[in-house]
Design a protein around this motif. Structure first.
Motif, PDB file in Angstrom:
ATOM      1  N   UNK A 185       0.813  -1.222   0.000  1.00 40.30           N
ATOM      2  CA  UNK A 185       0.000   0.000   0.000  1.00 40.30           C
ATOM      3  C   UNK A 185       0.845   1.271   0.000  1.00 40.30           C
ATOM      4  N   UNK A 186       2.150   1.111   0.111  1.00 45.92           N
ATOM      5  CA  UNK A 186       3.037   2.269   0.226  1.00 45.92           C
ATOM      6  C   UNK A 186       3.007   3.100  -1.059  1.00 45.92           C
ATOM      7  N   UNK A 187       2.614   4.350  -0.935  1.00 49.41           N
ATOM      8  CA  UNK A 187       2.561   5.233  -2.099  1.00 49.41           C
ATOM      9  C   UNK A 187       1.456   4.897  -3.075  1.00 49.41           C
ATOM     10  N   UNK A 188       0.413   4.175  -2.591  1.00 45.87           N
ATOM     11  CA  UNK A 188      -0.667   3.739  -3.475  1.00 45.87           C
ATOM     12  C   UNK A 188      -1.579   4.893  -3.889  1.00 45.87           C
ATOM     13  N   UNK A 189      -2.110   4.791  -5.081  1.00 44.49           N
ATOM     14  CA  UNK A 189      -3.093   5.723  -5.625  1.00 44.49           C
ATOM     15  C   UNK A 189      -2.709   7.198  -5.495  1.00 44.49           C
ATOM     16  N   UNK A 190      -1.519   7.568  -5.907  1.00 41.20           N
ATOM     17  CA  UNK A 190      -1.133   8.982  -5.785  1.00 41.20           C
ATOM     18  C   UNK A 190      -1.946   9.918  -6.673  1.00 41.20           C
ATOM     19  N   UNK A 191      -2.621   9.344  -7.687  1.00 35.54           N
ATOM     20  CA  UNK A 191      -3.412  10.178  -8.594  1.00 35.54           C
ATOM     21  C   UNK A 191      -4.868  10.312  -8.156  1.00 35.54           C
ATOM     22  N   UNK A 193      -1.622  -1.816   7.406  1.00 33.07           N
ATOM     23  CA  UNK A 193      -0.918  -0.746   6.704  1.00 33.07           C
ATOM     24  C   UNK A 193       0.073  -0.081   7.664  1.00 33.07           C
ATOM     25  N   UNK A 194       1.050   0.621   7.086  1.00 33.96           N
ATOM     26  CA  UNK A 194       2.063   1.298   7.890  1.00 33.96           C
ATOM     27  C   UNK A 194       1.462   2.480   8.641  1.00 33.96           C
ATOM     28  N   UNK A 195       1.914   2.645   9.880  1.00 36.15           N
ATOM     29  CA  UNK A 195       1.609   3.832  10.663  1.00 36.15           C
ATOM     30  C   UNK A 195       2.830   4.748  10.735  1.00 36.15           C
ATOM     31  N   UNK A 196       4.005   4.140  10.824  1.00 37.46           N
ATOM     32  CA  UNK A 196       5.226   4.917  11.058  1.00 37.46           C
ATOM     33  C   UNK A 196       6.427   4.117  10.560  1.00 37.46           C
ATOM     34  N   UNK A 197       7.335   4.790   9.881  1.00 35.70           N
ATOM     35  CA  UNK A 197       8.590   4.178   9.440  1.00 35.70           C
ATOM     36  C   UNK A 197       9.729   5.106   9.844  1.00 35.70           C
ATOM     37  N   UNK A 198      10.754   4.560  10.490  1.00 38.56           N
ATOM     38  CA  UNK A 198      11.924   5.365  10.836  1.00 38.56           C
ATOM     39  C   UNK A 198      13.193   4.599  10.502  1.00 38.56           C
ATOM     40  N   UNK A 199      14.116   5.291   9.921  1.00 39.40           N
ATOM     41  CA  UNK A 199      15.475   4.781   9.726  1.00 39.40           C
ATOM     42  C   UNK A 199      16.383   5.805  10.378  1.00 39.40           C
ATOM     43  N   UNK A 235      -9.492   6.833   5.079  1.00 38.53           N
ATOM     44  CA  UNK A 235     -10.645   5.977   4.826  1.00 38.53           C
ATOM     45  C   UNK A 235     -10.187   4.547   5.064  1.00 38.53           C
ATOM     46  N   UNK A 236     -10.804   3.821   6.009  1.00 35.79           N
ATOM     47  CA  UNK A 236     -10.362   2.459   6.318  1.00 35.79           C
ATOM     48  C   UNK A 236     -10.369   1.514   5.117  1.00 35.79           C
ATOM     49  N   UNK A 237     -11.155   1.857   4.101  1.00 34.52           N
ATOM     50  CA  UNK A 237     -11.225   1.003   2.915  1.00 34.52           C
ATOM     51  C   UNK A 237     -10.103   1.282   1.922  1.00 34.52           C
ATOM     52  N   UNK A 238      -9.306   2.331   2.194  1.00 37.20           N
ATOM     53  CA  UNK A 238      -8.280   2.755   1.245  1.00 37.20           C
ATOM     54  C   UNK A 238      -6.910   2.753   1.912  1.00 37.20           C
ATOM     55  N   UNK A 239      -5.867   2.800   1.082  1.00 39.90           N
ATOM     56  CA  UNK A 239      -4.497   2.836   1.592  1.00 39.90           C
ATOM     57  C   UNK A 239      -4.256   4.129   2.359  1.00 39.90           C
ATOM     58  N   UNK A 240      -3.442   4.089   3.420  1.00 37.04           N
ATOM     59  CA  UNK A 240      -3.151   5.306   4.186  1.00 37.04           C
ATOM     60  C   UNK A 240      -2.311   6.267   3.364  1.00 37.04           C
TER      61      UNK A 240
END
Length: 219
Positions: A18-24, A139-145, A172-177
């Motif tokens: 889901x990372x970076x999904x549906x940017x358009x 889905x991701x909530x937080x990513x840290x490096x 929206x719970x039905x969609x990617x964060x």
């Protein structure tokens, strides 16, 4: 840390997909700045608009942008929306196959992934990569490096800061964060002189839209 089991690996894979999904299909307002510039830029991104109007610079330091501001913004690529901003591709930073469970919480799992080797000059063990996944939304909530400890390169340059941070919000719970915070940067010291580079952006005012190409069929 123990290796992730099959169900936990499936959870991580679902989140990564889901990372970076549906940017358009999302319009949003982005407030960004870089440490080199320090000026605060506010941009509205709206994929439902024609290509030339898809990314619009609204203000710089709270004022209407000048012609010079617009030119610099375009030269910096501001008129080309990026799903994850200036954050480098995660697959180039971490080994996505070696999943370890750092924390198992009631609502989330935190995975730790090893960094890809950067060679002797940039030792992977000096960094820590943590991925927090929501169990319900998968889905991701937080990513840290982040840098665990400073280290020296060639015996002269001391790397004191380095990292990436991404924070997500489920609109929206039905969609990617969608990413609501994006940060990337680093710092080094050569003898007594410190150098830094950093990028930070926050995103707000999300709205679901149809891409312009769907709204206006090609003739």
């Amino acid at each position: 840390l123990r290796p992730a089991n099959e169900a936990e690996r499936a959870l991580f894979t679902a989140a990564y997909g889901k990372l970076g999904a549906e940017p358009d299909r999302w319009a949003y307002t982005e407030t960004s700045r870089s440490i080199e510039d320090q000026r605060v830029r506010v941009t509205r991104v709206d994929p439902s608009r024609p290509e030339a109007e898809r990314s619009v610079l609204l203000s710089v330091d709270g004022k209407a942008p000048t012609d010079d501001d617009m030119e610099r913004w375009r030269n910096d690529g501001g008129d080309t929306p990026k799903p994850l901003g200036e954050v480098p591709p995660l697959a180039s930073l971490v080994d996505l196959k070696d999943l370890r469970v750092s924390q198992d919480e009631p609502t989330a799992l935190v995975f730790e992934l090893p960094m890809r080797s950067g060679g002797a000059e940039f030792p992977a063990e000096k960094f820590q990569a943590l991925f927090r996944v929501n169990k319900t939304h998968r889905s991701f909530e937080h990513i840290t490096v982040k840098l665990r400890d400073s280290f020296r390169v060639a015996g002269v340059v001391q790397v004191t800061e380095a990292g990436v941070e991404l924070r997500f919000e489920t609109i929206d719970p039905a969609l990617a964060p969608q990413p609501v915070l994006l940060k990337a940067g680093g710092g080094a010291r050569v003898l007594l002189v410190k150098f830094s580079r950093a990028y930070e952006a926050t995103r707000t005012d999300f709205s679901r839209v149809a891409p312009f190409e769907e709204r206006v069929p090609a003739k």
